[in-house]
Scaffold this active site. Structure first.
Site, PDB file in Angstrom:
ATOM      1  N   ASP A 111       0.827  -1.196   0.000  1.00  0.00           N
ATOM      2  CA  ASP A 111       0.000   0.000   0.000  1.00  0.00           C
ATOM      3  C   ASP A 111       0.877   1.267   0.000  1.00  0.00           C
ATOM      4  OD1 ASP A 111      -2.200  -1.709   0.045  1.00  0.00           O
ATOM      5  OD2 ASP A 111      -2.192  -1.766   2.231  1.00  0.00           O
ATOM      6  N   HIS A 114       1.219   1.115 -19.412  1.00  0.00           N
ATOM      7  CA  HIS A 114       0.811   0.740 -18.064  1.00  0.00           C
ATOM      8  C   HIS A 114       1.980   0.742 -17.078  1.00  0.00           C
ATOM      9  CE1 HIS A 114      -1.592  -2.096 -15.313  1.00  0.00           C
ATOM     10  NE2 HIS A 114      -2.359  -1.038 -15.502  1.00  0.00           N
ATOM     11  N   LYS A 127       4.703   1.909 -14.373  1.00  0.00           N
ATOM     12  CA  LYS A 127       4.579   2.843 -13.245  1.00  0.00           C
ATOM     13  C   LYS A 127       5.920   2.882 -12.504  1.00  0.00           C
ATOM     14  CE  LYS A 127       0.191   0.465 -12.869  1.00  0.00           C
ATOM     15  NZ  LYS A 127      -0.620   1.323 -13.698  1.00  0.00           N
ATOM     16  N   ASP A 171      17.609  11.223  -8.592  1.00  0.00           N
ATOM     17  CA  ASP A 171      19.007  11.109  -8.165  1.00  0.00           C
ATOM     18  C   ASP A 171      19.086  11.360  -6.670  1.00  0.00           C
ATOM     19  OD1 ASP A 171      20.303  14.195  -7.873  1.00  0.00           O
ATOM     20  OD2 ASP A 171      18.486  14.015  -9.092  1.00  0.00           O
ATOM     21  N   GLN A 177      -4.335  -8.201  -9.833  1.00  0.00           N
ATOM     22  CA  GLN A 177      -5.615  -7.562 -10.145  1.00  0.00           C
ATOM     23  C   GLN A 177      -6.498  -8.472 -10.990  1.00  0.00           C
ATOM     24  OE1 GLN A 177      -5.003  -3.926 -12.276  1.00  0.00           O
ATOM     25  NE2 GLN A 177      -7.168  -3.365 -12.349  1.00  0.00           N
ATOM     26  N   HIS A 213      -4.979  -4.405  -6.477  1.00  0.00           N
ATOM     27  CA  HIS A 213      -4.328  -3.877  -7.677  1.00  0.00           C
ATOM     28  C   HIS A 213      -2.882  -4.373  -7.778  1.00  0.00           C
ATOM     29  CE1 HIS A 213      -2.826  -0.590 -10.428  1.00  0.00           C
ATOM     30  NE2 HIS A 213      -3.988  -0.856 -10.985  1.00  0.00           N
ATOM     31  N   LYS A 258       0.530  -6.576  -8.398  1.00  0.00           N
ATOM     32  CA  LYS A 258       1.046  -7.405  -9.492  1.00  0.00           C
ATOM     33  C   LYS A 258       2.334  -8.046  -8.977  1.00  0.00           C
ATOM     34  CE  LYS A 258      -1.165  -3.702 -11.560  1.00  0.00           C
ATOM     35  NZ  LYS A 258      -2.464  -4.278 -11.720  1.00  0.00           N
ATOM     36  N   ASP A 263       8.745 -19.616  -3.036  1.00  0.00           N
ATOM     37  CA  ASP A 263       9.627 -20.264  -2.055  1.00  0.00           C
ATOM     38  C   ASP A 263      10.315 -19.282  -1.106  1.00  0.00           C
ATOM     39  OD1 ASP A 263       8.966 -22.658  -3.239  1.00  0.00           O
ATOM     40  OD2 ASP A 263      10.781 -22.781  -4.461  1.00  0.00           O
TER      41      ASP A 263
END
Length: 804
Positions: free
Chosen positions: A193, A337, A339, A344, A518, A652, A654, A659
Site C-alpha cells: 500500500d 501501463h 509505473k 538522483d 488484479q 491492484h 502485481k 519459495d
C-alpha cells in the site's frame, strides 16, 4: 488410455472447432511442456495468389507464415510479410514456452494482400509432436499441402527443436534471449500500500537479523526522494493526478507540502530536470477532459504547460501496415501501463549522485493512497479531497463508502537503476522524439554509475535483480546489439520477458507460490469452454502442471492466489461480468485437472490442498461510521453498504513470491493484455536475495522476501501466526483456511462487525473431483445483483482483446 493417433482423423472429421472437443479427448494428445525452438527459414515455388494491385507493382504473392498447435489451433508464432516473392526468405527464429496438449505443429503459409484479415491460404506442412518429444531435431524442406489429399504447390524450409521442461537448467533468472542481464549488488525495499503505519498486526514479525519489523512507507519515501533530487526526476504512469498529495494527516494537514503538481513544478524551477510520461487515453479530449478511464491525462498535460516540467502524453500506437480501424482500436483499448519514478540521490562515499527508482503497481493518482486499515467510512482526515469509489454506485464523499485499494510497490538502488533509466530513455526517444534534448545526460562526471548501496543488517544483504518488460518496438527503441535478445510477431519486435519470468519461476518452484494480482485469467486453450478466447498465455496451465508434478511425487506444494472479489467497476456491468466469466473458466480448468490427477494416483487429498483463491474484504462496526455522513440514495448499492458496513478491498497488486527466495513486482497483470508483449506496455523486476536461497536454508529462507510476505499475510489475516512461516505445510494451510472461512461467515452476517481479518476464500465451492459450483448463498456478490461466475458479452471470444 485412448490412442490419440487412431482416433484423431475420425474425431477431427466431426469436430470443426476446438469448442466441440471434450476435455477428455484433448487430454489424449501428447503433453508438450518445455521450450519449442522453431525457425522459419524460407519457401520456394509458391503459387502466385495475388488477385489485386495491392502494395506493389510486381503484384505476386506477399507471404507470411503462422505456426499453430493442432488440433486446437493455438497460435504460437507469426512471421513478417515478404512482399512480391515466390521465393520468400523470412529467417525468423522463435523460442516459445509451451505447456499444451497437441498432436501436430502446423506451419501455414498465407498471402497477405490487404492491411487486415488473416490472409489467403496457400498451404501447410505439419510436424508430428511425438518426433519432437523423442528428441528429433528437424531441419528440412517440407512440401506444402493444400487439402486433405496432400496436393499443393511449393515447400517451406524449417528448423524445429524441443527442449523438455525437465531437461532445462533450473535458474531463478532468465538467461537466454532476455533483453536485460541479471544485475548484482542491489538494494530493494518492498511496500504494501501507499502508506503503512506500525499497526499491532505486525507485532512479532522479525527482520532477517532478528530485529523487530518496522513497516515501510512508500509515498513518504517517494516524497523524500523527489524532494532531495538535484539533477533529474522522471515519472512514468498510466495516470498522474496533479491535485493529490503524497502525505496525509499531521505530516501535511492541508496537502500543500506534498501536492504532486506543486512539488514537481517547484523542483523543476529549482533547476531539476523533471520529465513526465503518461498514457494518452484516446477517450479524453475537449468533451471529456478526464477521459473514460479517469486518467486525467489532458488535465495533467495542461497543468504543466506553462511550467519547466516537460510532459509526454503518449498514446499506445501500432506502426507498419495497419488500417485506420485497427489503429483506432489500439489507441482506444491498449495502454501504457508502466509505473515508476527515477530520481538522483547523494552518494556520500564518492561525492557524486546516484540513481534511485520506485517501481510497482501504484500510480501517483487519485484513490491510490491507502493503508492496511482500509477505512470505509471514517476517511475525512486522509481522503476527503481524495475520495475514490468506482465499484459501488450511489457512493459519494458525503455518504461513503470509499473504495479500499491494496497494492504492492518497491524501491531499488544499485546497478538495476541503470536498466530502469535505459527503459525510460528508450521510450522517451521513441515516443517523444521531438523532446529528445530534454533528457538529462547521466555522465560519470556527475553520477557514480558503479554505485553499490550500503545495506543495513536488518535488510538481509544484497539482491540480484533483472528488469522485465512487456513492450514492442512501437513504444521503445531497442539497441541494435540486443536485437537477438527480443522476439517478434508479424514482423514487429517485442519483449515478453515478464511472462517468461513467471513461467520460469513457476516451473522451478519447490514449496509454494504466493500471487497477488488484479486479474487472474488465461490459458484459454485448456479451458473446458470458450477455448477460442483471446487469452492464450500459459501461466495458469503452468501452475496446474507444477501442482500435478508435485501430486505425482507425493510432495507438499501449495499455491495461494489473492485477487479482487470482482473487477473494478459496477460488477453488474458487461465488462466486469465477462472478466468474471473468463476468470471462472480459468479456475474451473485448473481445478478439473488437479482433481483428475489426485484421482489417478488414488490420493485422499483435496484440490484445495494444493490451490486456493482468496479475496480481501473489509467489514466495520456501526461505531466506525461518523455521524455527520449523509445517508445515501435509497435502493442503491451504497445504501446496502451503509446497512451491511462491508466492502471488497480492491486488489491492484502485481506480485508473485516463490519459495520465499524470489519475488516479481511490477505493473503487469496475469492476463493476455499484460503478458503478451504486444498489447499493454508493462515493467517489472524479478529479485532474489543472495544470502537467502531456499536450497541453502532447507527450503525455509528467512530473508527480506520472507519478512515482507509475513507482513502481508499478517495484515490480511489479522495478525502474525508462527504457522505462516512455512506456507507449504499442512499446519499453515489449515490455519489460513480456518481464519478465512471463519471471516467469511462473519462477513455475510446480518450484524455488522469489525474484524482485523480482511481475507476470505474466493466464493467458489470445489469438490473432490475438481468440479466447481457456487457456494450456497454466494450466487451473487453481497450487496449486489452481480453473478459470481459472470457472463459473456456478444463479442466473439477469439477477437475480444478488451477484457482478456
Amino acid at each position: 488410455m485412448v490412442n490419440w493417433k487412431s482416433s484423431l482423423r475420425e474425431s477431427l472429421s466431426r469436430l470443426s472447432t476446438s469448442e466441440n472437443m471434450s476435455d477428455e479427448f484433448i487430454e489424449t494428445f501428447p503433453f508438450i511442456h518445455g521450450t519449442l525452438i522453431i525457425k522459419i527459414k524460407q519457401a520456394r515455388d509458391l503459387p502466385d495468389t495475388d488477385s489485386a494491385f495491392w502494395k506493389s507493382s510486381k503484384n505476386v504473392t506477399d507471404s507470411f507464415v503462422r505456426v499453430t498447435f493442432s488440433p486446437l489451433k493455438v497460435k504460437l508464432a507469426e512471421t513478417k510479410v515478404v512482399n512480391d516473392s515466390l521465393y520468400p526468405i523470412w529467417d525468423e527464429e522463435f523460442n516459445i514456452p509451451v505447456c499444451h496438449n497437441a498432436s501436430h505443429i502446423r506451419i501455414t503459409v498465407y498471402d497477405q494482400d490487404f492491411y487486415f484479415g488473416d490472409g489467403d491460404f496457400i498451404g501447410y506442412a505439419e510436424i508430428d509432436v511425438e518426433r519432437l518429444l523423442d528428441g528429433v531435431e528437424i531441419d528440412e524442406w517440407m512440401d506444402l499441402q493444400a487439402d486433405e489429399d496432400g496436393e499443393g504447390e511449393g515447400a517451406v524450409e524449417i528448423y524445429a527443436q524441443f527442449i523438455q521442461r525437465h531437461e532445462e537448467c533450473p535458474e531463478k533468472f532468465l538467461k537466454n534471449k532476455n533483453y536485460f542481464d541479471v544485475r548484482e549488488n542491489n538494494r530493494m525495499i518492498l511496500y504494501q500500500d501507499a502508506d503503512t503505519p506500525n499497526l499491532d498486526v505486525f507485532q512479532d514479525i522479525e527482520n532477517p537479523d532478528g530485529s523487530p519489523y518496522v513497516p515501510t512507507r512508500c509515498w513518504r519515501d517517494i516524497f523524500d526522494a523527489i524532494n532531495a533530487a538535484e539533477k533529474l526526476i522522471y515519472v512514468v504512469g498510466w495516470s498522474v493526478d496533479t491535485t493529490k498529495s503524497l502525505l496525509r494527516g499531521d505530516e501535511d494537514p492541508d496537502g500543500s507540502i506534498s501536492n504532486i503538481g506543486q512539488l514537481l513544478v517547484r523542483k523543476a524551477e529549482e533547476g531539476v530536470r523533471v520529465l513526465l510520461m503518461i498514457w494518452n487515453d484516446n477517450s479524453s479530449g475537449a468533451l471529456s477532459r478526464g477521459g473514460q478511464m479517469g486518467t486525467h491525462d489532458e488535465i495533467t498535460e495542461e497543468y504543466f504547460s506553462s511550467t519547466p516540467v516537460q510532459v509526454a502524453n503518449v498514446p499506445r500506437v501500432k506502426e507498419g501496415y495497419i488500417g485506420v480501424m485497427e489503429q483506432t482500436v489500439v489507441k482506444s483499448v491498449y495502454t501504457h501501463h508502466q509505473k515508476f519514478v527515477i530520481t538522483d540521490a547523494e552518494d556520500a562515499h564518492s561525492g557524486k549522485r546516484h540513481l534511485v527508482a520506485f517501481l510497482g503497481g501504484i500510480d501517483l493518482t487519485d484513490g491510490r493512497y491507502e493503508t492496511p486499515e482500509y477505512r470505509l467510512f471514517d476517511y475525512k482526515s486522509t481522503h476527503w479531497d481524495d475520495f475514490y469509489q468506482n465499484c459501488t454506485p450511489g457512493a459519494t464523499p458525503e455518504t461513503g463508502p470509499r473504495e479500499p485499494w491494496h497494492d504492492i510497490h518497491s524501491r531499488v538502488e544499485g546497478p538495476i537503476t541503470l536498466d530502469i533509466l535505459h527503459n525510460f530513455e528508450a521510450r522517451w526517444r521513441k515516443q517523444a522524439a521531438d523532446k529528445d534534448a530534454c533528457l538529462y545526460e547521466v555522465t560519470e562526471d556527475e553520477f557514480n554509475q558503479n554505485y553499490i548501496p550500503d545495506i543495513e543488517g536488518s535488510e538481509g544483504g544484497y539482491w540480484n535483480m533483472q528488469l522485465l518488460r512487456s513492450i514492442t518496438s512501437d513504444s521503445c527503441l531497442f539497441d541494435e546489439d540486443k536485437l537477438h535478445r527480443v522476439t517478434c510477431k508479424a514482423g514487429d519486435l517485442l519483449e515478453d520477458s515478464i511472462q517468461r519470468a513467471y513461467i520460469n519461476r513457476i516451473r522451478t518452484a519447490d514449496y509454494f507460490i504466493y500471487i497477488e494480482n488484479q486479474y487472474f485469467l488465461g490459458s484459454a486453450y485448456s479451458w473446458l469452454d470458450d477455448r477460442n478466447t483471446s487469452s492464450k498465455h500459459t501461466v495458469p496451465r503452468e501452475i496446474t502442471s507444477r501442482i500435478i508434478e508435485k501430486i505425482k511425487k507425493e510432495e507438499r506444494f501449495t499455491v495461494y492466489i489473492t485477487i479482487p472479489l470482482f473487477p473494478e467497476g459496477d460488477p453488474t456491468s458487461m465488462p466486469s461480468q465477462e472478466i468474471l466469466h473468463w476468470q471462472h473458466n480459468t479456475m474451473k480448468s485448473m481445478y478439473n485437472r488437479i482433481g483428475t490427477a489426485l484421482a489417478e494416483v488414488g490420493s485422499d487429498l483435496h484440490p484445495t490442498d494444493y490451490l486456493l483463491f482468496f479475496s480481501p474484504c473489509k467489514s466495520e462496526s456501526p461505531d466506525q461510521v461518523p455521524e455527520d455522513l449523509d445517508e445515501p440514495e435509497p435502493e442503491t448499492p451504497a445504501a446496502l453498504c451503509r446497512v451491511s458496513l462491508r466492502h471488497p478491498i480492491y486488489v491492484h497488486s502485481k506480485m508473485m513470491i516463490v519459495d520465499d527466495d524470489y519475488i516479481i513486482v511490477g505493473s503487469a497483470n496475469i492476463n493476455q493484455r499484460s503478458l503478451a508483449g504486444t498489447r499493454d506496455s508493462e515493467i517489472a523486476v524479478g529479485a532474489s536475495q543472495v544470502d537467502y536461497q531456499a536450497e541453502d536454508h532447507n527450503g525455509e529462507p528467512r530473508g527480506a522476501i520472507h519478512t515482507f510476505r509475513l507482513a502481508l499475510w499478517s495484515a490480511h489475516l489479522g495478525g502474525f501466526r508462527d504457522e505462516f512461516r512455512r506456507p507449504s505445510s499442512e499446519e499453515c494451510l489449515n490455519v489460513v483456511r480456518d481464519i478465512t472461512t471463519d471471516y467469511q461467515e462473519k462477513y455475510l452476517s446480518d450484524e455488522a462487525e469489525f474484524s482485523k481479518v480482511h481475507l476470505l476464500p474466493y466464493p467458489i465451492q470445489i469438490h473432490r473431483d475438481g468440479s466447481v459450483e457456487n457456494v450456497p448463498g454466494w450466487e451473487t456478490f453481497p450487496d449486489t445483483e452481480a453473478p459470481v461466475f459472470g457472463n459473456k458479452s456478444c463479442l466473439p471470444p477469439e477477437s475480444n482483446t478488451i477484457t482478456t
